[in-house]
Design a protein around this motif. Sequence first.
Motif, PDB file in Angstrom:
ATOM      1  N   LEU A  71       0.827  -1.224   0.000  1.00  0.00           N
ATOM      2  CA  LEU A  71       0.000   0.000   0.000  1.00  0.00           C
ATOM      3  C   LEU A  71       0.851   1.260   0.000  1.00  0.00           C
ATOM      4  O   LEU A  71       0.604   2.199  -0.755  1.00  0.00           O
ATOM      5  CB  LEU A  71      -0.822   0.018   1.295  1.00  0.00           C
ATOM      6  CG  LEU A  71      -2.274  -0.405   1.261  1.00  0.00           C
ATOM      7  CD1 LEU A  71      -2.820  -0.506   2.670  1.00  0.00           C
ATOM      8  CD2 LEU A  71      -3.081   0.604   0.477  1.00  0.00           C
ATOM      9  N   SER A  72       1.895   1.272   0.864  1.00  0.00           N
ATOM     10  CA  SER A  72       2.683   2.498   1.029  1.00  0.00           C
ATOM     11  C   SER A  72       3.534   2.790  -0.200  1.00  0.00           C
ATOM     12  O   SER A  72       3.615   3.945  -0.639  1.00  0.00           O
ATOM     13  CB  SER A  72       3.592   2.394   2.255  1.00  0.00           C
ATOM     14  OG  SER A  72       2.847   2.148   3.403  1.00  0.00           O
ATOM     15  N   GLY A  73       4.199   1.772  -0.747  1.00  0.00           N
ATOM     16  CA  GLY A  73       5.078   1.975  -1.904  1.00  0.00           C
ATOM     17  C   GLY A  73       4.286   2.390  -3.131  1.00  0.00           C
ATOM     18  O   GLY A  73       4.673   3.319  -3.862  1.00  0.00           O
ATOM     19  N   SER A  95      -9.339  -6.645   6.431  1.00  0.00           N
ATOM     20  CA  SER A  95      -8.887  -5.467   7.171  1.00  0.00           C
ATOM     21  C   SER A  95      -9.657  -5.378   8.475  1.00  0.00           C
ATOM     22  O   SER A  95     -10.755  -5.926   8.591  1.00  0.00           O
ATOM     23  CB  SER A  95      -9.169  -4.205   6.360  1.00  0.00           C
ATOM     24  OG  SER A  95     -10.556  -3.975   6.280  1.00  0.00           O
ATOM     25  N   ASP A  96      -9.082  -4.711   9.449  1.00  0.00           N
ATOM     26  CA  ASP A  96      -9.902  -4.358  10.610  1.00  0.00           C
ATOM     27  C   ASP A  96     -10.052  -2.841  10.688  1.00  0.00           C
ATOM     28  O   ASP A  96     -10.470  -2.287  11.691  1.00  0.00           O
ATOM     29  CB  ASP A  96      -9.389  -4.977  11.920  1.00  0.00           C
ATOM     30  CG  ASP A  96      -7.987  -4.554  12.270  1.00  0.00           C
ATOM     31  OD1 ASP A  96      -7.320  -3.900  11.438  1.00  0.00           O
ATOM     32  OD2 ASP A  96      -7.538  -4.867  13.392  1.00  0.00           O
ATOM     33  N   SER A  97      -9.686  -2.170   9.604  1.00  0.00           N
ATOM     34  CA  SER A  97      -9.986  -0.743   9.448  1.00  0.00           C
ATOM     35  C   SER A  97     -11.098  -0.630   8.412  1.00  0.00           C
ATOM     36  O   SER A  97     -11.184  -1.467   7.505  1.00  0.00           O
ATOM     37  CB  SER A  97      -8.789   0.011   8.878  1.00  0.00           C
ATOM     38  OG  SER A  97      -7.729   0.000   9.768  1.00  0.00           O
ATOM     39  N   ASP A  98     -11.892   0.421   8.516  1.00  0.00           N
ATOM     40  CA  ASP A  98     -12.922   0.627   7.504  1.00  0.00           C
ATOM     41  C   ASP A  98     -12.241   1.076   6.211  1.00  0.00           C
ATOM     42  O   ASP A  98     -11.215   1.763   6.235  1.00  0.00           O
ATOM     43  CB  ASP A  98     -13.928   1.676   7.976  1.00  0.00           C
ATOM     44  CG  ASP A  98     -13.317   3.057   7.952  1.00  0.00           C
ATOM     45  OD1 ASP A  98     -13.478   3.747   6.951  1.00  0.00           O
ATOM     46  OD2 ASP A  98     -12.647   3.435   8.936  1.00  0.00           O
TER      47      ASP A  98
HETATM   48  C1  LIG Z   1      -2.816  -9.467   8.821  1.00  0.00           C
HETATM   49  C2  LIG Z   1      -2.690  -7.972   8.884  1.00  0.00           C
HETATM   50  C3  LIG Z   1      -3.827  -7.175   8.835  1.00  0.00           C
HETATM   51  C4  LIG Z   1      -3.701  -5.777   8.892  1.00  0.00           C
HETATM   52  N1  LIG Z   1      -4.837  -5.031   8.871  1.00  0.00           N
HETATM   53  C5  LIG Z   1      -4.726  -3.677   8.952  1.00  0.00           C
HETATM   54  C6  LIG Z   1      -5.890  -2.856   8.948  1.00  0.00           C
HETATM   55  O1  LIG Z   1      -7.002  -3.314   8.866  1.00  0.00           O
HETATM   56  N2  LIG Z   1      -5.715  -1.524   9.053  1.00  0.00           N
HETATM   57  C7  LIG Z   1      -4.491  -0.948   9.144  1.00  0.00           C
HETATM   58  O2  LIG Z   1      -4.384   0.263   9.226  1.00  0.00           O
HETATM   59  N3  LIG Z   1      -3.369  -1.706   9.128  1.00  0.00           N
HETATM   60  C8  LIG Z   1      -3.455  -3.049   9.040  1.00  0.00           C
HETATM   61  N4  LIG Z   1      -2.317  -3.817   9.044  1.00  0.00           N
HETATM   62  C9  LIG Z   1      -1.013  -3.181   8.996  1.00  0.00           C
HETATM   63  C10 LIG Z   1      -0.604  -3.261   7.505  1.00  0.00           C
HETATM   64  O3  LIG Z   1       0.597  -3.900   7.387  1.00  0.00           O
HETATM   65  C11 LIG Z   1      -0.660  -1.907   6.854  1.00  0.00           C
HETATM   66  O4  LIG Z   1      -1.915  -1.363   6.974  1.00  0.00           O
HETATM   67  C12 LIG Z   1      -0.303  -1.867   5.373  1.00  0.00           C
HETATM   68  O5  LIG Z   1      -0.775  -2.946   4.607  1.00  0.00           O
HETATM   69  C13 LIG Z   1       1.153  -1.720   5.289  1.00  0.00           C
HETATM   70  O6  LIG Z   1       1.494  -1.426   3.973  1.00  0.00           O
HETATM   71  P1  LIG Z   1       3.007  -1.184   3.604  1.00  0.00           P
HETATM   72  O7  LIG Z   1       3.062  -1.064   2.141  1.00  0.00           O
HETATM   73  O8  LIG Z   1       3.537  -0.075   4.415  1.00  0.00           O
HETATM   74  O9  LIG Z   1       3.760  -2.486   4.131  1.00  0.00           O
HETATM   75  P2  LIG Z   1       3.597  -3.978   3.666  1.00  0.00           P
HETATM   76  O10 LIG Z   1       2.206  -4.307   3.301  1.00  0.00           O
HETATM   77  O11 LIG Z   1       4.213  -4.806   4.744  1.00  0.00           O
HETATM   78  O12 LIG Z   1       4.476  -4.067   2.345  1.00  0.00           O
HETATM   79  C14 LIG Z   1       5.855  -3.978   2.398  1.00  0.00           C
HETATM   80  C15 LIG Z   1       6.428  -4.471   1.096  1.00  0.00           C
HETATM   81  O13 LIG Z   1       7.832  -4.270   1.133  1.00  0.00           O
HETATM   82  C16 LIG Z   1       8.475  -5.428   0.635  1.00  0.00           C
HETATM   83  N5  LIG Z   1       9.807  -5.516   1.237  1.00  0.00           N
HETATM   84  C17 LIG Z   1      10.098  -5.618   2.557  1.00  0.00           C
HETATM   85  N6  LIG Z   1      11.432  -5.671   2.733  1.00  0.00           N
HETATM   86  C18 LIG Z   1      11.992  -5.600   1.509  1.00  0.00           C
HETATM   87  C19 LIG Z   1      13.343  -5.607   1.055  1.00  0.00           C
HETATM   88  N7  LIG Z   1      14.382  -5.685   1.893  1.00  0.00           N
HETATM   89  N8  LIG Z   1      13.561  -5.525  -0.273  1.00  0.00           N
HETATM   90  C20 LIG Z   1      12.520  -5.422  -1.150  1.00  0.00           C
HETATM   91  N9  LIG Z   1      11.238  -5.418  -0.761  1.00  0.00           N
HETATM   92  C21 LIG Z   1      10.968  -5.503   0.553  1.00  0.00           C
HETATM   93  C22 LIG Z   1       7.565  -6.563   1.050  1.00  0.00           C
HETATM   94  O14 LIG Z   1       7.799  -7.703   0.253  1.00  0.00           O
HETATM   95  C23 LIG Z   1       6.188  -5.946   0.870  1.00  0.00           C
HETATM   96  O15 LIG Z   1       5.679  -6.155  -0.400  1.00  0.00           O
HETATM   97  C24 LIG Z   1      -2.421  -5.195   8.991  1.00  0.00           C
HETATM   98  C25 LIG Z   1      -1.280  -6.005   9.043  1.00  0.00           C
HETATM   99  C26 LIG Z   1      -1.411  -7.377   8.999  1.00  0.00           C
HETATM  100  C27 LIG Z   1      -0.173  -8.224   9.065  1.00  0.00           C
END
Ligand SMILES: Cc1cc2nc3c(=O)[nH]c(=O)nc-3n(C[C@H](O)[C@H](O)[C@H](O)COP(=O)(O)OP(=O)(O)OC[C@H]3O[C@@H](n4cnc5c(N)ncnc54)[C@H](O)[C@@H]3O)c2cc1C
Length: 501
Positions: free
Chosen positions: A14-16, A55-58
Amino acid sequence: MTRHVDVLIIGAGLSGIGMACHLTKEDTGRSYLILERRTAIGGTWDLFKYPGIRSDSDMYTFGFGFRPWIGTKVLADGPHIRQYVEDTAAEYGVTDHIRFGRKVVKASFSSADSLWTVQVRNEQTGEDETYTSNFFIGCTGYYDYDKGYRPEFAGEDKFRGQIVHPQHWPEDLDYAGKRVVVIGSGATAITLIPSMSGTAEHVTMLQRSPTYIAALPANDPVAVGLKFAKVPAALAYKAGRARNIALQRASYQLSRTNPKLSKKLMLAAVRAQVGPNIDMRHFTPSYNPWDQRLCVVPNGDLFRILRSGKASIATDHIDTFTETGIRLRSGEELPADIVVSATGLTVQMLGGAELEVDGEALATRDLVAYKGALLGNVPNAMVILGYTNASWTLKADLAAEYFCRLLNHMRDNGFEQVVAVPEEGDRSEASLMGGALTSGYIQRGDGVMPRQGTRGPWLVINNYFRDRAMLRKGAIEDGILRFTRAGRARVTADAVESRSA
Ligand SMILES: Cc1cc2nc3c(=O)[nH]c(=O)nc-3n(C[C@H](O)[C@H](O)[C@H](O)COP(=O)(O)OP(=O)(O)OC[C@H]3O[C@@H](n4cnc5c(N)ncnc54)[C@H](O)[C@@H]3O)c2cc1C
């Protein structure tokens, strides 16, 4: 193949993807690449495959601010969230900028060259690759993808059944007609219980201590109404999002200012849902609401299944695993064919990559975050970490917007380096993700999480409204950011101010 870009983003979750869309949307004119270790977009929503994952967020607040989530469900399931992230990437032309199968292992910044050099392992070919960039953005989430947190249980080697972790769910796990014990009380456990209950013979949720659980409607009645009235999706999304941000904030604020009332209201709602025959000690935590993340259940599905007797709940400690199940300290035995260890995540920063500035290795715990986004003393670097007391995406979106504003400011002023410089006393001992929350994973992750500050833009306030004002409107040059002009003449923030005065 391109190996140098202006902005290197690590992670296609999501963030990237959000960050890349902002770079495009906000006309930064910067080239970028995303390096992603997996072979698909989605991060968390691509990794987790356990039954019922959602998700547990809306979704009004968990979706991106710039792209409506179309749907009337309050919470969404994992595959739909993954698809939404993938579709967003396609719509903003991001997909072609992703290099999959690349694990970032080390990132080093050279101040003299204003350049990041990033060592990457191509896990598909086994080859090492090197990329360079002017900016480095860690969108790697906050946990280790290789191993979930799984304590070792006494006597587990005797157990003749199967132990599984939700992060590594076996695709072919057959639990039909089996007795299942789920260890845990967090979002994953309360999702698994109703999802497995129809198929398993019986599911027991075994928790050491209870969590606050709130029931939400599965479908948003207002969203259903607006759809019926054919209100344009973007407008309905905007209105629903504003409402949910305010509601989320109000509920959090009540828990901080009047925890007694907040607790009373939450427990009364649970009592009304579980009925008179279930002991409320299973739902009465020892802490106040929002000291740990609140769990939500759509249409009270967990409570319904507990009422039906297909699932039950035990609040106790494990004495030992036996051949046929788990013996609790109370002496009670829980028979099990399958034990699910919903015991959480192993916190990790930057996906385990090493970080270096001018040849000096940096430990992420020693760093302090500026505006919850830039890394103090690390030039041209940012990490995206969302909220823990609200939807992650709300903060991720704001941080990405701020980064684009910063980039455009640097372009307009001919700067090539920026670094946030903390002063004595700015860094606190509190973790960037901690502060208000005391959840187990945050405590376990304390050894790697950057710190937050004691004051000003170093202090993490976890308040969307105040963050929005600070990140969208706050002065870029605030005396804390130091800029260096192209041509390497080091310019302090003060000097810049006096020149522009
Ligand atoms: C089961 C679960 C349910 C969740 N539900 C919620 C929710 O309902 N509401 C909420 O706010 N948050 C929730 N979260 C937190 C959730 O992780 C975030 O909301 C969000 O999905 C994070 O997105 P992100 O892109 O920051 O990180 P991530 O989704 O963790 O993505 C990170 C990406 O970086 C990649 N990466 C990591 N390290 C490296 C590396 N060294 N080199 C290359 N690539 C790499 C990974 O492969 C991955 O694709 C939940 C988390 C989990 C585990």
